[in-house]
Design a protein around this motif. Structure first.
Motif, PDB file in Angstrom:
ATOM      1  N   TYR A   1     -34.265 118.128  73.355  1.00  0.00           N
ATOM      2  CA  TYR A   1     -34.681 116.876  73.988  1.00  0.00           C
ATOM      3  C   TYR A   1     -34.312 116.825  75.441  1.00  0.00           C
ATOM      4  N   PHE A   2     -33.122 117.249  75.714  1.00  0.00           N
ATOM      5  CA  PHE A   2     -32.642 117.179  77.104  1.00  0.00           C
ATOM      6  C   PHE A   2     -33.533 117.989  78.018  1.00  0.00           C
ATOM      7  N   GLU A   3     -33.814 119.182  77.546  1.00  0.00           N
ATOM      8  CA  GLU A   3     -34.613 120.055  78.391  1.00  0.00           C
ATOM      9  C   GLU A   3     -36.009 119.490  78.572  1.00  0.00           C
ATOM     10  N   ARG A   4     -36.528 118.999  77.503  1.00  0.00           N
ATOM     11  CA  ARG A   4     -37.885 118.461  77.595  1.00  0.00           C
ATOM     12  C   ARG A   4     -37.925 117.280  78.538  1.00  0.00           C
ATOM     13  N   PHE A   5     -36.875 116.483  78.471  1.00  0.00           N
ATOM     14  CA  PHE A   5     -36.839 115.293  79.322  1.00  0.00           C
ATOM     15  C   PHE A   5     -36.774 115.680  80.785  1.00  0.00           C
ATOM     16  N   LEU A   6     -35.982 116.674  81.068  1.00  0.00           N
ATOM     17  CA  LEU A   6     -35.768 116.991  82.471  1.00  0.00           C
ATOM     18  C   LEU A   6     -36.824 117.912  83.043  1.00  0.00           C
ATOM     19  N   LYS A   7     -37.635 118.461  82.169  1.00  0.00           N
ATOM     20  CA  LYS A   7     -38.550 119.474  82.650  1.00  0.00           C
ATOM     21  C   LYS A   7     -39.447 118.995  83.772  1.00  0.00           C
ATOM     22  N   GLU A   8     -39.781 117.738  83.724  1.00  0.00           N
ATOM     23  CA  GLU A   8     -40.789 117.326  84.709  1.00  0.00           C
ATOM     24  C   GLU A   8     -40.216 117.111  86.087  1.00  0.00           C
ATOM     25  N   SER A   9     -38.908 117.077  86.218  1.00  0.00           N
ATOM     26  CA  SER A   9     -38.424 116.914  87.580  1.00  0.00           C
ATOM     27  C   SER A   9     -37.666 118.117  88.074  1.00  0.00           C
ATOM     28  N   VAL A  10     -37.400 119.059  87.171  1.00  0.00           N
ATOM     29  CA  VAL A  10     -36.652 120.242  87.602  1.00  0.00           C
ATOM     30  C   VAL A  10     -37.418 121.471  87.178  1.00  0.00           C
ATOM     31  N   ALA A  11     -37.652 122.336  88.137  1.00  0.00           N
ATOM     32  CA  ALA A  11     -38.395 123.547  87.785  1.00  0.00           C
ATOM     33  C   ALA A  11     -37.500 124.506  87.029  1.00  0.00           C
ATOM     34  N   GLN A  12     -38.087 125.380  86.305  1.00  0.00           N
ATOM     35  CA  GLN A  12     -37.297 126.307  85.487  1.00  0.00           C
ATOM     36  C   GLN A  12     -37.878 127.689  85.584  1.00  0.00           C
ATOM     37  N   SER A  13     -37.025 128.603  85.306  1.00  0.00           N
ATOM     38  CA  SER A  13     -37.536 129.966  85.137  1.00  0.00           C
ATOM     39  C   SER A  13     -37.342 130.330  83.686  1.00  0.00           C
ATOM     40  N   GLU A  14     -38.380 130.788  83.049  1.00  0.00           N
ATOM     41  CA  GLU A  14     -38.282 131.000  81.615  1.00  0.00           C
ATOM     42  C   GLU A  14     -37.553 132.290  81.298  1.00  0.00           C
ATOM     43  N   PRO A  15     -36.808 132.277  80.248  1.00  0.00           N
ATOM     44  CA  PRO A  15     -36.077 133.485  79.880  1.00  0.00           C
ATOM     45  C   PRO A  15     -37.027 134.536  79.332  1.00  0.00           C
ATOM     46  N   ALA A  16     -36.482 135.747  79.181  1.00  0.00           N
ATOM     47  CA  ALA A  16     -37.314 136.868  78.714  1.00  0.00           C
ATOM     48  C   ALA A  16     -37.775 136.618  77.296  1.00  0.00           C
ATOM     49  N   THR A  17     -39.016 136.860  77.080  1.00  0.00           N
ATOM     50  CA  THR A  17     -39.529 136.791  75.711  1.00  0.00           C
ATOM     51  C   THR A  17     -40.191 138.116  75.402  1.00  0.00           C
ATOM     52  N   ALA A  18     -40.431 138.354  74.167  1.00  0.00           N
ATOM     53  CA  ALA A  18     -40.941 139.666  73.773  1.00  0.00           C
ATOM     54  C   ALA A  18     -42.286 139.950  74.410  1.00  0.00           C
ATOM     55  N   THR A  19     -43.138 138.985  74.398  1.00  0.00           N
ATOM     56  CA  THR A  19     -44.457 139.229  74.954  1.00  0.00           C
ATOM     57  C   THR A  19     -44.484 139.162  76.463  1.00  0.00           C
ATOM     58  N   HIS A  20     -43.367 138.823  77.017  1.00  0.00           N
ATOM     59  CA  HIS A  20     -43.398 138.606  78.463  1.00  0.00           C
ATOM     60  C   HIS A  20     -42.597 139.631  79.230  1.00  0.00           C
ATOM     61  N   ALA A  21     -42.224 140.690  78.555  1.00  0.00           N
ATOM     62  CA  ALA A  21     -41.385 141.659  79.261  1.00  0.00           C
ATOM     63  C   ALA A  21     -42.111 142.158  80.480  1.00  0.00           C
ATOM     64  N   GLY A  22     -41.559 142.003  81.617  1.00  0.00           N
ATOM     65  CA  GLY A  22     -42.197 142.498  82.820  1.00  0.00           C
ATOM     66  C   GLY A  22     -43.062 141.462  83.509  1.00  0.00           C
ATOM     67  N   ALA A  23     -43.362 140.395  82.823  1.00  0.00           N
ATOM     68  CA  ALA A  23     -44.174 139.394  83.517  1.00  0.00           C
ATOM     69  C   ALA A  23     -43.293 138.620  84.494  1.00  0.00           C
ATOM     70  N   PRO A  24     -43.858 138.200  85.582  1.00  0.00           N
ATOM     71  CA  PRO A  24     -43.047 137.489  86.566  1.00  0.00           C
ATOM     72  C   PRO A  24     -42.612 136.136  86.022  1.00  0.00           C
ATOM     73  N   PRO A  25     -41.537 135.613  86.485  1.00  0.00           N
ATOM     74  CA  PRO A  25     -41.084 134.310  85.993  1.00  0.00           C
ATOM     75  C   PRO A  25     -42.066 133.232  86.405  1.00  0.00           C
ATOM     76  N   ALA A  26     -42.210 132.312  85.556  1.00  0.00           N
ATOM     77  CA  ALA A  26     -43.170 131.247  85.833  1.00  0.00           C
ATOM     78  C   ALA A  26     -42.429 130.007  86.288  1.00  0.00           C
ATOM     79  N   ALA A  27     -42.797 129.528  87.440  1.00  0.00           N
ATOM     80  CA  ALA A  27     -42.167 128.292  87.914  1.00  0.00           C
ATOM     81  C   ALA A  27     -42.886 127.138  87.270  1.00  0.00           C
TER      82      ALA A  27
END
Lengths: 100, 201, 726
Positions: free
Chosen positions: C532-558
């Motif tokens: 909940y906390f993360e979801r609440f704050l997501k709209e005012s704070v940008a994040q970089s997503e952690p590594a996921t299996a399908t995303h290895a090597g993909a650039p971080p998404a702001a």
């Protein structure tokens, strides 16, 4: 007819002599007499100009000058007497209290 | 060379020589005598300029009263010839001659360039000798008591002041004066003391 | 329109107490004044807190993605295209902040009303404390960088005033100055960064504004979307803001003021140097997260410094003997964690830790204050021991705080710290192995944290009672303790529990320390419920997503779903290992995978975190129960001699330059010389001119004659031309 400029020249000479006398003399009474000399020089030039313009005003001026000169002589000599009483000297250089 | 020129030159020379005498003598009496001679010759010159009244006044008032006053004072103070004391301003002696010449030169320059033709004299009421009408007593009185009355009256007040002033200045120290001065001095000292006490506190 | 009352209520309290406190004291006497002043101060913060809750609920009612409540008071500065408004912005980030600032602040005010009993400067203290609240709220609610800076400086000022509250104690004064000067060094970076922001983006506002008739996006939105800015600019801005943050939030190299700031009264330490002011730096970094995400270099720097500070301070903390100093270094260390989180792109996790840290650190500080109070101003732990049976409430609440900060499973600190460590390991924002290396540092620090906190508990509450060892424990404490603390109890041989004004806040904070973490339980552990906390704050704070299996090597998404530049609502969340995405103008980031790998790895790491915490606790208990008065290596105890180093390299040369250079040469010789020289010149001139006043009349006559000749000569020459003919 004597040219008027001669009278003026005489007046100039007398006046200048009077001025120089003020510088040279050390006795305060003599100094005062040189001042009278200067006044007289001016008198003669005034009379000369009065003759030039055929106007009696110049002579009236001289009349007043003489009256003033008389008053001034009286008061000046009174001062000199007072000065002499306190200082016992008639040397004008001894009255130097205004020295810084 | 007319007679009037010679007359003038003679009188002028006399005046100048006497003037030099005034300034160069050590004994004030001799200076006074010189000054009297100057006044006399000037009176004669006034006459040549149709200033009869003034000439008479010069002799009577100037030479006769003022110079007598001078002489009285000299006698009173028992002034003697100047002792040769050290002159504190020696340089003035040397300065005098150049300044003399400079001033003379300047005035002469002016005199040369000024137009000085005398106006013709007018006689007052058709008198015989118009030359002499300018400085008569009548003329002078006429001007003095009409147009120039105020300077006349002012001059008389001035003389009154001079009388009072010279009497006051020249009198001997009176006892009352001395006491007054001493009281004033004492008062001044007390005030100074009080001020110092206040400052210290 | 309630926002301004949230900010201004404490200011009103400050003004009343400040202006009239003296009057109260003179008319009513100490006891009544204390009641009155304390009531005014707590009431003003209470009003603030109540309003904060109210507007927070209003915010929650707004639909997701549009949670923003601006409030414009007046246009403060407008010069050409530069506009800075006196306006507030309530969005999830500032909403969270005002909640815990006012909430914890209120508790600390109540506590302080009891703690400062008997002190003659009571009204001054509360005036400053309220002023601080005003400044801090201005900082977090500001809608542009300039107003934020006003609050930034203001909290620095109040920190100075409150650290140096015991005005007769030299140590406090020096500590206050040190804090202020170090803050100022950071502020320099802040200002340059603000200038850069303005020249790059044309605005310093966090909200879109209409300037001169044109719609100008906030610089955050511009940063997120525009590719036209050189990467170096982003790095510069980010690093300069971070410099400001190091000053305010006590990171390497500007951290040495925080331990010295313990010279202030304990409530000050709790409020300013644990819960609120020091978190302003994290706020700033989180607020500017889009800028940071555009600069991998800056993020690496932030992360490395954060981690380095964390472990550095933790090692010093083990060696300290003053209970407040241990907590101070602990604060520095935990702040390092928060910056580590920001550096690896998990800004929300950083904010989460800010919040939980506020709870348990405030609790620990207030508890230590209670201990000190009960021990009659003794602060040295070597003279405590066995206080468990004298101060039950303090003991039990500090017990909770101890577990929370050590990361004991299921308490508040556990969730936030775990989140940070997980994100560090799995970050995509830094080159691959760095995340793992930093994780190791973080893990070691976690262990050391548990160890030193255990040491604190052991030395203070358990074991043998050492306070009766030397007869003059009071005398020994006097040199150490807060100088002006009014000791209204008189001499006691035995420690005692504190009054209800002090213990009730402790209890409330303890409850928050236990349950406060549950709002932010990550999805991996919560059996399918989102964070909940993360979801609440997501709209005012940008994040970089952690590594996921399908995303290895993909650039971080702001990811910043604030619907500002385009008004679209974010895509619905998918349940997964924290990999949710909102639509943005450019980046892709729509991952809708149910994580097989990632949930398992995350749960594994959670277990590792728990194990580390328990390891530290166990080790501490065992080791320190046996060697309670263990002495740490001298280097650690001397705080690595950082202060001495700064003295030698910075302070010394500056002082020498000032004294021998600027003072003796410039001021005395040049400036004074110039001024005196002018005077002397005139005096000399006058001395020369004096010789003309001889007093001899003949001289004056000669001069007059000379003058006359010259003047006449001039006229002759001008009228008749230069024809001199005698």
């Amino acid at each position: 007819m004597v040219p008027l400029s001669w009278y003026l020249a005489l007046s100039a000479v007398l006046f200048t002599i009077g001025v120089v006398g003020v510088l040279i003399q050390r006795n305060v009474i003599s100094l005062f007499m040189c001042v009278e000399l200067m006044l007289n020089a001016v008198n003669i030039s005034l009379i000369a100009f009065s003759r030039l313009h055929a106007d009696v005003t110049g002579q009236l001026f001289v009349f007043i000058v003489m009256a003033v000169a008389a008053a001034e002589a009286a008061v000046g000599l009174a001062i000199i007497i007072a000065l002499f009483r306190s200082r016992e000297t008639l040397n004008v250089d001894d009255a130097d209290l205004l020295k810084l | 060379m007319e007679f009037s020129h010679i007359l003038f030159l003679g009188l002028a020379a006399l005046a100048v020589v006497a003037a030099f005498n005034v300034i160069l003598q050590r004994n004030p009496i001799y200076s006074a005598i010189g000054l009297i001679v100057v006044l006399g010759s000037l009176a004669a010159l006034f006459l040549t300029l149709s200033a009869q009244f003034i000439a008479a006044m010069q002799i009577i008032v100037y030479a006769g009263a003022i110079m007598v006053l001078f002489v009285f004072v000299i006698m009173l103070l028992n002034v003697r010839a100047e002792e040769t004391r050290m002159d504190k301003q020696k340089y003035l002696k040397w300065l005098a001659a150049p300044l003399f010449l400079a001033l003379l030169a300047e005035v002469m320059t002016v005199v040369r360039y000024v137009n000085l033709t005398p106006q013709p004299l007018q006689s007052a009421n058709g008198a015989a000798n118009p030359q002499g009408v300018l400085g008569t007593v009548e003329n002078i009185a006429f001007g003095m008591f009409t147009d120039y009355l105020i300077p006349f009256e002012a001059a008389s007040i001035l003389i009154l002041m001079a009388i009072v002033g010279s009497m006051l200045l020249a009198r001997r120290e009176q006892k009352e004066d001395v006491e007054r001065i001493e009281k004033a001095l004492i008062r001044q000292q007390e005030e100074e003391q009080k001020y110092e006490e206040e400052v210290a506190v | 329109m309630l926002l301004k009352w949230i900010v201004f209520a404490p200011l009103i309290g400050a003004i009343i107490n400040g202006l009239f406190g003296r009057l109260f004291l003179a008319r009513l006497g100490q006891r009544a004044t204390e009641k009155l002043v304390g009531f005014i101060a707590c009431a003003s913060v209470g009003v603030s807190a109540a309003l904060a809750f109210r507007v927070f609920l209003d915010l929650l009612r707004l639909p997701e993605g549009q949670r923003r409540i601006p409030e414009h008071l007046f246009t403060w500065l407008k010069v050409g295209s530069f506009q800075a408004d006196f306006a507030y912005l309530l969005d999830p980030l500032s909403g969270v902040y005002i909640l815990f600032i006012t909430g914890v602040g209120l508790l600390i005010h109540i506590y302080a009303a009891g703690y400062m009993h008997g002190d003659p400067g009571y009204y001054r203290f509360f005036s400053y404390l309220n002023l601080f609240m005003f400044m801090m709220l201005t900082l977090v609610l500001a809608d542009n960088l300039l107003l934020l800076f006003v609050g930034w400086e203001g909290v620095g000022l109040c920190s100075y005033l409150l650290i140096g509250y015991y005005i007769k104690w030299d140590v406090a004064g020096s500590a206050a100055k040190k804090a202020f000067v170090m803050n100022r060094i950071g502020d320099f970076g802040f200002m340059i960064a603000t200038f850069l922001v303005f020249t790059t983006f044309g605005t310093i506002s966090f909200v879109a504004k209409t300037i001169n008739g044109q719609e100008v996006q906030s610089f955050l939105a511009q940063a997120a979307s525009s590719p036209a800015v050189a990467a170096g600019t982003f790095t510069a801005i980010a690093l300069l803001f971070f410099v400001g943050a190091t000053g305010k939030s006590a990171q390497i190299p500007l951290f040495t003021w925080l331990p010295d700031a313990m010279a202030g009264p304990t409530p000050v330490s709790a409020l300013i140097h644990a819960a609120t002011m020091v978190t302003a730096g994290v706020y700033l970094v989180a607020r500017c997260s889009p800028v940071y995400l555009k600069s991998p270099t800056a993020m690496a720097v932030v992360a490395v410094i954060g981690a380095a500070t964390a472990i550095f301070a933790a090692t010093i903390g083990i060696a300290q003997n003053d209970i407040k100093k241990v907590l101070a270094y602990s604060t520095v260390s935990q702040l390092g964690y928060m910056f580590l989180a920001c550096g690896v792109g998990a800004f929300v996790a950083g904010i989460f830790h800010v919040m939980t840290h506020a709870f348990f650190k405030a609790l620990l500080f207030l508890g230590s204050g209670s201990v000190i109070h009960g021990m009659n101003n003794e602060q040295d732990m070597r003279r405590m021991g066995g206080l468990k049976k004298y101060m039950q409430i303090t003991y039990s609440t500090m017990f909770v705080g101890w577990l929370a900060i050590s990361g004991f499973p299921l308490m508040a600190g556990f969730f936030s710290k775990d989140e940070i460590l997980w994100r560090t390991w799995s970050t995509e924002a830094l080159p691959h192995n760095w995340g793992k290396a930093l994780w190791v540092v973080g893990a070691i620090t976690a262990v050391i944290t548990a160890v030193y906190m255990t040491r604190l508990m052991v030395m203070t509450f358990w074991g043998r009672e050492r306070f009766t060892d030397t007869r003059d424990s009071h005398h020994a404490g006097a040199g150490h303790a807060s100088g002006g603390h009014g000791d209204a109890h008189g001499h006691h041989g035995r420690p005692h529990e504190s009054g209800w004004l002090m213990t009730v806040p402790l209890i409330i904070l303890a409850i928050l320390s236990i349950f406060g973490g549950y709002v932010g339980v990550p999805a991996a552990l919560s059996m399918g419920r989102p964070n909940y906390f993360e979801r609440f704050l997501k709209e005012s704070v940008a994040q970089s997503e952690p590594a996921t299996a399908t995303h290895a090597g993909a650039p971080p998404a702001a990811v910043m779903a604030q619907s500002e530049s385009h008004g679209a609502t974010p895509a619905p969340e998918s349940h997964g290992a924290g990999a949710t995405a909102g639509a943005t103008a450019g980046a892709t980031a729509q991952t809708a995978h149910e994580g097989g790998h990632d949930v398992v790895t995350e749960r594994l790491f959670t277990a590792i975190s728990s194990a580390l915490a328990l390891l530290g606790l166990a080790f501490g208990l065992v080791f320190f129960k046996r060697n309670t008065l263990w002495r740490a290596p001298k280097l650690l105890e001397d705080k690595y001699r950082v202060d001495e180093f700064y003295d030698a390299t910075v302070v010394g040369p500056v002082e020498t330059l000032s004294r021998d250079g600027l003072w003796k040469v410039v001021d005395v010789k040049i400036i004074d010389g110039l001024v005196n020289g002018v005077a002397r010149l005139f005096a000399a001139l006058a001395g020369a001119l004096r010789y003309t006043q001889t007093g001899f009349a003949r001289n004056y006559a000669a001069v007059i004659l000379l003058g006359a000749i010259i003047v006449i000569g001039y006229f002759i020459v001008s009228i008749f031309g230069i024809r001199i003919n005698i």
